[in-house]
Design an enzyme around this catalytic site. Structure first.
Site, PDB file in Angstrom:
ATOM      1  N   SER A 328       0.801  -1.234   0.000  1.00  0.00           N
ATOM      2  CA  SER A 328       0.000   0.000   0.000  1.00  0.00           C
ATOM      3  C   SER A 328       0.830   1.279   0.000  1.00  0.00           C
ATOM      4  O   SER A 328       0.271   2.368  -0.158  1.00  0.00           O
ATOM      5  CB  SER A 328      -0.946   0.003   1.201  1.00  0.00           C
ATOM      6  OG  SER A 328      -1.915  -1.021   1.062  1.00  0.00           O
ATOM      7  N   ASP A 352     -17.489   1.913  -1.691  1.00  0.00           N
ATOM      8  CA  ASP A 352     -16.713   0.698  -1.432  1.00  0.00           C
ATOM      9  C   ASP A 352     -17.551  -0.321  -0.668  1.00  0.00           C
ATOM     10  O   ASP A 352     -17.791  -0.159   0.538  1.00  0.00           O
ATOM     11  CB  ASP A 352     -15.461   1.062  -0.620  1.00  0.00           C
ATOM     12  CG  ASP A 352     -14.687  -0.169  -0.182  1.00  0.00           C
ATOM     13  OD1 ASP A 352     -14.859  -1.228  -0.805  1.00  0.00           O
ATOM     14  OD2 ASP A 352     -13.901  -0.046   0.787  1.00  0.00           O
ATOM     15  N   ASP A 365     -11.422  -6.155  -0.351  1.00  0.00           N
ATOM     16  CA  ASP A 365     -10.769  -5.104   0.408  1.00  0.00           C
ATOM     17  C   ASP A 365     -10.305  -5.700   1.737  1.00  0.00           C
ATOM     18  O   ASP A 365     -10.792  -6.764   2.149  1.00  0.00           O
ATOM     19  CB  ASP A 365     -11.752  -3.954   0.666  1.00  0.00           C
ATOM     20  CG  ASP A 365     -11.055  -2.695   1.134  1.00  0.00           C
ATOM     21  OD1 ASP A 365     -10.845  -1.804   0.294  1.00  0.00           O
ATOM     22  OD2 ASP A 365     -10.716  -2.607   2.323  1.00  0.00           O
ATOM     23  N   HIS A 371     -15.429   0.573   3.106  1.00  0.00           N
ATOM     24  CA  HIS A 371     -15.238   1.863   3.773  1.00  0.00           C
ATOM     25  C   HIS A 371     -16.318   2.878   3.407  1.00  0.00           C
ATOM     26  O   HIS A 371     -16.181   4.064   3.718  1.00  0.00           O
ATOM     27  CB  HIS A 371     -13.868   2.447   3.394  1.00  0.00           C
ATOM     28  CG  HIS A 371     -12.710   1.628   3.873  1.00  0.00           C
ATOM     29  ND1 HIS A 371     -12.156   0.626   3.108  1.00  0.00           N
ATOM     30  CD2 HIS A 371     -12.007   1.655   5.041  1.00  0.00           C
ATOM     31  CE1 HIS A 371     -11.138   0.087   3.760  1.00  0.00           C
ATOM     32  NE2 HIS A 371     -11.032   0.685   4.936  1.00  0.00           N
ATOM     33  N   CYS A 384      -7.705   2.282   1.293  1.00  0.00           N
ATOM     34  CA  CYS A 384      -8.821   1.565   0.685  1.00  0.00           C
ATOM     35  C   CYS A 384      -8.374   0.823  -0.578  1.00  0.00           C
ATOM     36  O   CYS A 384      -8.072   1.439  -1.602  1.00  0.00           O
ATOM     37  CB  CYS A 384      -9.938   2.551   0.351  1.00  0.00           C
ATOM     38  SG  CYS A 384     -11.330   1.803  -0.512  1.00  0.00           S
TER      39      CYS A 384
END
Length: 641
Positions: A328, A352, A365, A371, A384
């Site tokens: 990430s 999401d 996710d 989220h 995310c």
């Protein structure tokens, strides 16, 4: 009657003939001697004068002092000292084992000395002498000298030795020197540097010692001496002094380096800290490290096998040679690219649900249920995955490749030590070459790339460089470990990287969005716990990179072998409004970046912004000679154990 029978005339004739022949023979012999004398003295005069001078005069090479390496504050990281060495020339000895046993009766020869000598002999097979025992005491020198008449092929030589006072600390940066191999001799000859290396037995092998060999080595000198028939020196005729190598001042702060290495403890990993406005590398950690002093005299087989066969790979320079998916930590760069390419705006949101569907496949996710509504800043703060799955599916991979290439992803950064890995930044061309049976780069491939997984393979150095360029708002300085090269004779210093390498044209508003997201990670996101109550304002991003595919299964660290657990990342910059430091930390198989990598970065940043913590890291009141003696004693204790 007898006298009447003798023919005196005939006898006199033959006597005169014999006398004439003898006279002619004598004349011929003397003429030959005279002719030879004239030939040697007149016609061969220059030749024999040269031979006589060669027997009378000996040219002794003088190895130069190697340049000193210091950190940015003048703390010595590599220095020289002189000592006596007991050396053995295998070509002059019939039975090496017997000879070494005899030497062992005069001075102590340890098992490690024997192993090291055997390894040097097997590796080099040279006509020159090889060190059997180094750093002889005065008493040992006297004992060997007194018994030298019965030790053919044994010599005592005064040598310059390299010393690394901090042992494993910054070992992958400084590197080490070792004996010149046959291949290196040939390379020296090809580069026409033979005269500079006369009398030199050692050369840089790794790290700064290797990459700055020409600067550090200097030039050999020579002493012309008159010798007697036994080759003993009678007098010195002339001397051409050697030229000392240049000194190097690194950009590294050894205090910050120690704090960073200590923060890892027994964990494996890498950390790189860069000053964005100059490209100075302030800390460069590869854990575990190794003791470069082991290589100076020639490492013994047992120690080398332990380093080579260790599953922790202490000889691997992880910041340069470790290839990892960035996880990430890639997302801030994805967000910036989306704005620059016009694919997303900062205020544009997605919903999401906890997964991204493409065709018949789902990409989940990390948060079940998702989220909710996510804009660009929130996508960075909460990390995310769904946001970036969707974004990646909409991008053209070659546009993607072109943008990320500017930040150094999948490219060698050009840092000034050897061995840098290129990494992988996927493109259509790359996929076609790498997988000729499946040459097309599919949208499904891109989805994983969007969260820093899939084919993405970068080094910690590349990610640190990209973070520094981002922190400097697109102005790129080539990362470097050597800040200044200092002429040892004049003291004149020159910067290695005085100006920016290039500038990426980025819109300030787009950068502001990303910086806002990075700051939010520290105040409200995954980095909040690690940076609680910090006395400075930083921005950062956690990352978790898979080591192997879960194939849809749920990841539980406790149920996975330690070396198959996820890698932990954290990138950071501070102060967030105008960063003066950018850091990347990787903990191999550390799990979540927020738990394993972020606390390490916190310790480094705390010290960077607090001079008292830095000053406490390294004791600077110990004299250099005492520090060297203490380090040597500590190493001997370790070896004995």
């Amino acid at each position: 009657m007898a006298s009447e029978l003798r023919n005196y005339d005939q006898e006199l004739f033959w006597f005169q003939r014999r006398l004439s022949l003898a006279a002619i023979l004598v004349v011929v012999c003397f003429a030959t001697l005279l002719g030879r004398f004239v030939y040697l003295q007149v016609f061969q005069y220059k030749h024999f004068v040269t031979l006589a001078e060669a027997n009378r005069i000996d040219i002794q090479p003088e190895a130069p002092n190697r340049g000193i390496i210091t950190d940015r504050n003048g703390v010595v990281l590599a220095s020289n000292y002189s000592a006596y060495t007991l050396e053995v020339n295998p070509q002059k000895i019939t039975d090496l084992d017997v000879a070494i046993d005899e030497i062992g009766k005069i001075v102590e020869i340890s098992a490690r000395d024997r192993r090291r000598f055997k390894r040097l002999y097997d590796e080099f097979r040279t006509n020159d002498s090889l060190p059997l025992k180094s750093r002889l005491t005065d008493e040992e020198v006297a004992r060997v000298a007194a018994n030298r008449y019965r030790l053919p092929g044994v010599e005592i030589k005064a040598r310059l030795f390299r010393q690394y006072p901090f042992s494993e600390l910054a070992s992958h940066v400084v590197g080490y020197i070792g004996r010149i191999s046959q291949g290196e001799k040939e390379r020296i000859e090809q580069q026409q540097l033979t005269s500079s290396y006369k009398g030199s037995d050692y050369i840089g092998k790794r790290g700064i010692e290797l990459s700055y060999e020409k600067e550090l080595h200097g030039s050999a000198g020579s002493t012309e001496v008159e010798v007697d028939a036994n080759r003993r020196v009678v007098r010195v005729l002339s001397r051409k002094p050697s030229v000392v190598g240049n000194n190097l001042q690194l950009s590294l702060d050894i205090r910050l380096q120690k704090i960073a290495e200590d923060a890892f403890g027994s964990k494996r990993g890498a950390l790189v800290a860069i000053e964005p406005g100059t490209g100075d590398v302030l800390a460069f950690v590869s854990k575990p490290g190794y003791d470069p002093n082991l290589f100076v005299d020639g490492i013994d087989t047992e120690s080398w096998d332990a380093l080579r066969d260790s599953p922790d790979k202490p000889m691997l320079n992880r910041p340069l040679q470790g290839g990892y998916p960035p996880g990430s930590t890639y997302k801030p760069f994805m967000a910036l690219m989306a704005q620059e390419l016009g694919v997303r705006t900062a205020g544009q949101t997605i919903s999401d649900p906890g997964y991204f569907r493409l065709g018949k496949g789902n990409w989940n996710d990390d948060k079940p249920g998702g989220h909710g509504l996510v804009d660009m800043v929130k996508s960075i703060v909460v990390s995310c995955d769904t946001y970036y799955y969707q974004l990646a599916s909409e991008l053209d991979i070659d546009d993607w490749h072109g943008f990320m290439k500017k930040f150094g992803f999948g490219q060698k950064t050009g840092i000034d030590i050897d061995g840098e890995l290129t990494g992988i930044l996927p493109s259509r061309e790359w996929k076609a070459k790498r997988f000729p049976k499946d040459p097309k780069l599919h949208v499904g491939d891109q989805v994983s790339l969007g969260i820093g997984q899939g084919y993405n393979t970068f080094t910690p150095m590349q990610l640190a460089y990209a973070t520094a360029v981002l922190a400097n708002r697109g102005v790129a300085y080539k990362p470097h470990l050597v800040k200044r090269i200092v002429d040892a004779k004049t003291g004149e210093a020159r910067l290695t990287q005085p100006s920016p390498a290039y500038t990426i044209d980025l819109k300030p508003a787009h950068l502001d969005v990303v910086f806002k997201g990075l700051a939010g990670v520290v105040t409200d996101g995954t980095g909040r716990t690690a940076f609680l109550n910090a006395k400075y304002v930083s921005g950062g991003k956690t990352g978790t990179a898979q080591v192997f595919s879960l194939r849809g299964a749920e990841y539980k660290a406790s149920q996975v072998a330690e070396r198959l657990r996820d890698h932990a990342w954290y990138i950071a910059m501070a102060p967030i409004d105008k960063p003066t430091i950018a850091i990347v930390a990787l903990v191999e198989n550390g799990g979540f970046g927020a738990e394993a990598a972020a606390p390490i970065v916190r310790k480094v940043m705390d010290a960077y912004f607090n001079p008292a913590l830095l000053d406490a890291a390294i004791k600077r009141d110990v004299p250099a000679t005492e520090a060297i003696a203490v380090a040597a004693a500590q190493r001997e204790v370790k070896r004995a154990r």
